[in-house]
Motif scaffolding. Structure first.
Motif, PDB file in Angstrom:
ATOM      1  N   THR A  62       0.831  -1.185   0.000  1.00 59.32           N
ATOM      2  CA  THR A  62       0.000   0.000   0.000  1.00 59.32           C
ATOM      3  C   THR A  62       0.872   1.243   0.000  1.00 59.32           C
ATOM      4  O   THR A  62       2.059   1.212   0.346  1.00 59.32           O
ATOM      5  CB  THR A  62      -0.916   0.007   1.231  1.00 59.32           C
ATOM      6  N   ALA A  86       0.626   3.747   2.008  1.00 59.86           N
ATOM      7  CA  ALA A  86       1.008   4.084   3.385  1.00 59.86           C
ATOM      8  C   ALA A  86       2.242   3.292   3.816  1.00 59.86           C
ATOM      9  O   ALA A  86       3.166   3.839   4.430  1.00 59.86           O
ATOM     10  CB  ALA A  86      -0.166   3.813   4.333  1.00 59.86           C
ATOM     11  N   PHE A  87       2.256   2.003   3.480  1.00 62.71           N
ATOM     12  CA  PHE A  87       3.414   1.180   3.834  1.00 62.71           C
ATOM     13  C   PHE A  87       4.663   1.672   3.117  1.00 62.71           C
ATOM     14  O   PHE A  87       5.750   1.729   3.709  1.00 62.71           O
ATOM     15  CB  PHE A  87       3.144  -0.280   3.477  1.00 62.71           C
ATOM     16  N   ASP A  88       4.520   2.041   1.844  1.00 61.45           N
ATOM     17  CA  ASP A  88       5.671   2.526   1.084  1.00 61.45           C
ATOM     18  C   ASP A  88       6.227   3.801   1.706  1.00 61.45           C
ATOM     19  O   ASP A  88       7.452   3.981   1.801  1.00 61.45           O
ATOM     20  CB  ASP A  88       5.274   2.792  -0.365  1.00 61.45           C
ATOM     21  N   ILE A  89       5.341   4.703   2.119  1.00 60.21           N
ATOM     22  CA  ILE A  89       5.793   5.962   2.724  1.00 60.21           C
ATOM     23  C   ILE A  89       6.513   5.692   4.042  1.00 60.21           C
ATOM     24  O   ILE A  89       7.585   6.254   4.315  1.00 60.21           O
ATOM     25  CB  ILE A  89       4.593   6.905   2.941  1.00 60.21           C
ATOM     26  N   ILE A  90       5.929   4.807   4.867  1.00 60.61           N
ATOM     27  CA  ILE A  90       6.569   4.477   6.156  1.00 60.61           C
ATOM     28  C   ILE A  90       7.926   3.831   5.930  1.00 60.61           C
ATOM     29  O   ILE A  90       8.910   4.148   6.613  1.00 60.61           O
ATOM     30  CB  ILE A  90       5.647   3.550   6.980  1.00 60.61           C
TER      31      ILE A  90
END
Length: 324
Positions: free
Chosen positions: A2, A4-8
């Protein structure tokens, strides 16, 4: 993955890299560097670059992490406190500007590559003739085999260069003892090493076999094997051999030699490094297994460094690394 996971994940990569660069304590910097390498491996997995991810985790984080730990230990043994000195604000600003400029230049180069470019369309039709499905292995062992052959000799040459740093009076001998001086830590590492080394051997064997059709191969297998050898040596579960041991020398030259001999045999089938029809997969597997053994032994000895114990020297502590 996702968004969000990529950004984190990106924030964690940048954060661990920043801490590894600017923290003063060397051990903390090494720990964050190893975490940074593992996070990079996870990022490569997210990009479906499994071969690169395996190499990054095994070599970038694993082998290099052990090398940095041993380097810190030797600095401590020499009386260095292994902490960073103060640097001027101008120097930090200059380094930041240089890194930012490099990042922008690299991003511009990557973004300028057309989406339809690449060698996949040229390589894909040639793969059935090799009897394998992994296109990375096909490129490394068939379509650019000259480069891979030379790289195997370069790695062997690097070990010879490291060995040449040893004083004449200690040749031949063993590298420095990598075992931890702290008793409880050494016992824990030794128990883990005795468990890890057989697992590393099995995993390396599987990575070579699977590398014909799925991500894997000799380089990844060799780094896994080297990691198992080094962890076992740090815990005292194994001792690194003398440099004049015949079996060791066979292991070191086996990969490049088998690669070269199979390449020369190909001259009878159309040219150097040309595989005979129907035997390409068997030849590639023979090269990969021999290379994995040579890479594993070479990397472990490169990390250990030059010999420190001569033929007439003591059987034990002359080369002990007392800083771990």
């Amino acid at each position: 993955m996702t968004a969000a996971f990529d950004i984190i994940l990106c924030l964690l990569i940048l954060g661990t890299a920043g801490i590894a660069l600017f923290v003063r304590d060397a051990l903390a910097a090494i720990a964050f560097f190893i975490a940074f390498g593992n996070l990079l491996g996870l990022a490569w997995l997210g990009l479906d670059a499994v071969n690169v991810a395996l190499a990054e985790i095994a070599l970038g984080a694993g082998v290099t992490g052990v090398l940095l730990i041993l380097a810190r230990a030797r600095l401590l043994a020499l009386g260095d406190d292994a902490t960073c000195a103060d640097t001027s604000a101008w120097l930090r600003a200059g380094a930041l500007a240089a890194c930012a400029g490099f990042v922008l230049l690299l991003a511009a180069a990557v973004l300028s590559i057309p989406a339809e470019s690449g060698l996949d369309r040229a390589v894909a039709p040639l793969m059935p003739g090799l009897g394998i499905e992994n296109r990375v292995t096909g490129v490394l062992l068939a379509f650019r085999a000259y480069d891979t052959l030379l790289e195997s000799f370069v790695l062997l040459g690097a070990l010879v260069a490291v060995w040449s740093l040893a004083p004449a009076g200690v040749w031949p001998g063993r590298p420095a003892d990598l075992g931890m001086a702290d008793g409880p830590m050494r016992r824990v590492a030794g128990s883990f090493g005795r468990f890890l080394l057989p697992v590393a051997l099995v995993m390396a064997t599987y990575l070579v076999w699977a590398g014909s059709d799925v991500p894997g191969g000799a380089f990844q297998a060799g780094t896994v094997l080297a990691g198992g050898l080094m962890v076992s040596a740090i815990g005292g579960a194994i001792g690194l051999p003398r440099s004049d041991l015949p079996g060791l020398r066979v292991a070191l030259v086996l990969g490049p030699l088998v690669f070269l001999l199979i390449g020369l045999a190909g001259t009878g089938f159309g040219g150097f490094l040309v595989y005979p029809q129907g035997l390409a997969k068997a030849a590639i597997l023979a090269i990969e297994y021999s290379l994995a053994l040579s890479i594993g032994a070479t990397l472990a000895l490169l990390v250990a460094g030059p010999n420190v114990i001569g033929p007439a020297g003591p059987a034990g502590g002359a080369g002990r690394n007392s800083g771990c």
